[in-house]
Design a protein around this motif. Sequence first.
Motif, PDB file in Angstrom:
ATOM      1  N   THR A 108       0.814  -1.207   0.000  1.00 52.13           N
ATOM      2  CA  THR A 108       0.000   0.000   0.000  1.00 52.13           C
ATOM      3  C   THR A 108       0.848   1.258   0.000  1.00 52.13           C
ATOM      4  O   THR A 108       0.573   2.214  -0.724  1.00 52.13           O
ATOM      5  CB  THR A 108      -0.933   0.005   1.230  1.00 52.13           C
ATOM      6  OG1 THR A 108      -1.709  -1.193   1.221  1.00 52.13           O
ATOM      7  CG2 THR A 108      -1.853   1.207   1.202  1.00 52.13           C
ATOM      8  N   TRP A 109       1.901   1.270   0.812  1.00 49.03           N
ATOM      9  CA  TRP A 109       2.791   2.425   0.874  1.00 49.03           C
ATOM     10  C   TRP A 109       4.028   2.125   0.044  1.00 49.03           C
ATOM     11  O   TRP A 109       4.847   1.300   0.430  1.00 49.03           O
ATOM     12  CB  TRP A 109       3.159   2.754   2.315  1.00 49.03           C
ATOM     13  CG  TRP A 109       1.969   3.195   3.103  1.00 49.03           C
ATOM     14  CD1 TRP A 109       1.247   2.454   3.981  1.00 49.03           C
ATOM     15  CD2 TRP A 109       1.331   4.469   3.043  1.00 49.03           C
ATOM     16  NE1 TRP A 109       0.198   3.170   4.488  1.00 49.03           N
ATOM     17  CE2 TRP A 109       0.231   4.420   3.928  1.00 49.03           C
ATOM     18  CE3 TRP A 109       1.577   5.642   2.338  1.00 49.03           C
ATOM     19  CZ2 TRP A 109      -0.627   5.507   4.107  1.00 49.03           C
ATOM     20  CZ3 TRP A 109       0.725   6.730   2.519  1.00 49.03           C
ATOM     21  CH2 TRP A 109      -0.346   6.654   3.396  1.00 49.03           C
ATOM     22  N   GLN A 111       7.315   3.636  -1.915  1.00 46.79           N
ATOM     23  CA  GLN A 111       8.238   4.746  -2.143  1.00 46.79           C
ATOM     24  C   GLN A 111       8.810   4.634  -3.540  1.00 46.79           C
ATOM     25  O   GLN A 111       9.242   3.557  -3.963  1.00 46.79           O
ATOM     26  CB  GLN A 111       9.369   4.731  -1.113  1.00 46.79           C
ATOM     27  CG  GLN A 111      10.311   5.915  -1.214  1.00 46.79           C
ATOM     28  CD  GLN A 111      11.356   5.898  -0.108  1.00 46.79           C
ATOM     29  OE1 GLN A 111      11.024   5.885   1.076  1.00 46.79           O
ATOM     30  NE2 GLN A 111      12.624   5.872  -0.491  1.00 46.79           N
ATOM     31  N   GLN A 120       6.380   9.342  -1.669  1.00 45.53           N
ATOM     32  CA  GLN A 120       5.606   8.260  -1.067  1.00 45.53           C
ATOM     33  C   GLN A 120       4.260   8.160  -1.771  1.00 45.53           C
ATOM     34  O   GLN A 120       3.502   9.140  -1.831  1.00 45.53           O
ATOM     35  CB  GLN A 120       5.375   8.542   0.423  1.00 45.53           C
ATOM     36  CG  GLN A 120       4.679   7.421   1.168  1.00 45.53           C
ATOM     37  CD  GLN A 120       5.629   6.263   1.443  1.00 45.53           C
ATOM     38  OE1 GLN A 120       6.686   6.439   2.013  1.00 45.53           O
ATOM     39  NE2 GLN A 120       5.229   5.065   1.030  1.00 45.53           N
ATOM     40  N   ASP A 122       0.454   6.211  -2.246  1.00 49.91           N
ATOM     41  CA  ASP A 122      -0.594   5.552  -1.461  1.00 49.91           C
ATOM     42  C   ASP A 122      -1.439   4.745  -2.441  1.00 49.91           C
ATOM     43  O   ASP A 122      -2.261   5.304  -3.166  1.00 49.91           O
ATOM     44  CB  ASP A 122      -1.429   6.619  -0.744  1.00 49.91           C
ATOM     45  CG  ASP A 122      -2.512   6.028   0.136  1.00 49.91           C
ATOM     46  OD1 ASP A 122      -2.597   4.800   0.236  1.00 49.91           O
ATOM     47  OD2 ASP A 122      -3.288   6.821   0.713  1.00 49.91           O
ATOM     48  N   ARG A 185       0.914  14.683   3.446  1.00 48.57           N
ATOM     49  CA  ARG A 185       1.755  13.804   2.638  1.00 48.57           C
ATOM     50  C   ARG A 185       2.909  14.593   2.025  1.00 48.57           C
ATOM     51  O   ARG A 185       4.015  14.066   1.840  1.00 48.57           O
ATOM     52  CB  ARG A 185       0.912  13.160   1.537  1.00 48.57           C
ATOM     53  CG  ARG A 185      -0.152  12.203   2.052  1.00 48.57           C
ATOM     54  CD  ARG A 185       0.321  10.779   2.054  1.00 48.57           C
ATOM     55  NE  ARG A 185       0.763  10.406   0.716  1.00 48.57           N
ATOM     56  CZ  ARG A 185      -0.047  10.126  -0.295  1.00 48.57           C
ATOM     57  NH1 ARG A 185      -1.351  10.177  -0.123  1.00 48.57           N
ATOM     58  NH2 ARG A 185       0.457   9.783  -1.462  1.00 48.57           N
TER      59      ARG A 185
END
Length: 311
Positions: A108-109, A111, A120, A122, A185
């Motif tokens: 999900t996360w 980089q 980053q 999402d 974010r």
Amino acid sequence: MDASALPLFCQHLLSQLASPPHEVRRLFHGRGRRWAGLEQLTADWLDGQVQISLFKEQDADFLAALTAALHDLVQTDIWQRSGAVSLLVQHRDRVGSPMEVIWGELQTWQQVTENGLKFQLDLGQKQNNGLFLDMRYGRRWVMDQAKGSKVLNLFAYTCGFSVAAIAGGAAHVVNLDMAKAALGRGRDNHRLNGHDLNQVSFLGHDIFKTWGKLKKHGPYDLIIIDPPSFQKGSFALTTDYAKILRRLPDMLAADGKVLACVNSPAVSPQFLIDGMADEAPELKFIERLDNPPEFEDLDHDSALKAMVFAR
């Protein structure tokens, strides 16, 4: 769309993955209408995760053919050697834009790196992941222009332009966006790159109620305008852009520049040129930035417009 065109789509993906990108990159851009039968399909390399996006709901036969083609694709030697860790399909036209995992496991996360900078993403939570890949050259231009500058970033979203500006040596960046979560974010993106947050301001306000505060932070050497085409209750491109353009002369330094952007295929570059001539005639059109080659469009005027103006 046309299921008979899917072998061409998979062939193109494999040709791209034979030498995988070193940074985040679009692999296939059906939205540019250069691939008959695949106009609602895109594919992105997200530093190991491959995301296929469907922009309009398709019938069951097409979806079954797409799933079967993707299952075959992940069995190929090229895919296995590519370093990919997942293959995902996002259904952008469904409520919540759900993410379907075809192969591997959704991270999900995620980089990613672009122009040497870290961001980053999402994935699987929202329609947009936090970085618009077609603006890669625009962020690079800002990085090249920013040294010693005071920058205003309107509709900042997750602050991609701000990260590029600070990396390019900007003295200070003011980010404005109604979505405070997106600005949060943006802070994270700056931290990922080791930036001094004392050089960055985050204003979670309605742009049309914040002119006084913005002017107080100015004048700005560079103003960036990258709005959505439409945001219910807050912004409509064809009616509200002019309200921003007429404010620019009061906030811009004597030798300042403006990067004004539009990403609606229904609007041509002339919309911004004429709008600036009407609302801020002292600002002259300088150039339209190139778009990354992977975003080539059948109609150049329908693609992203990133236009530079200066006094």
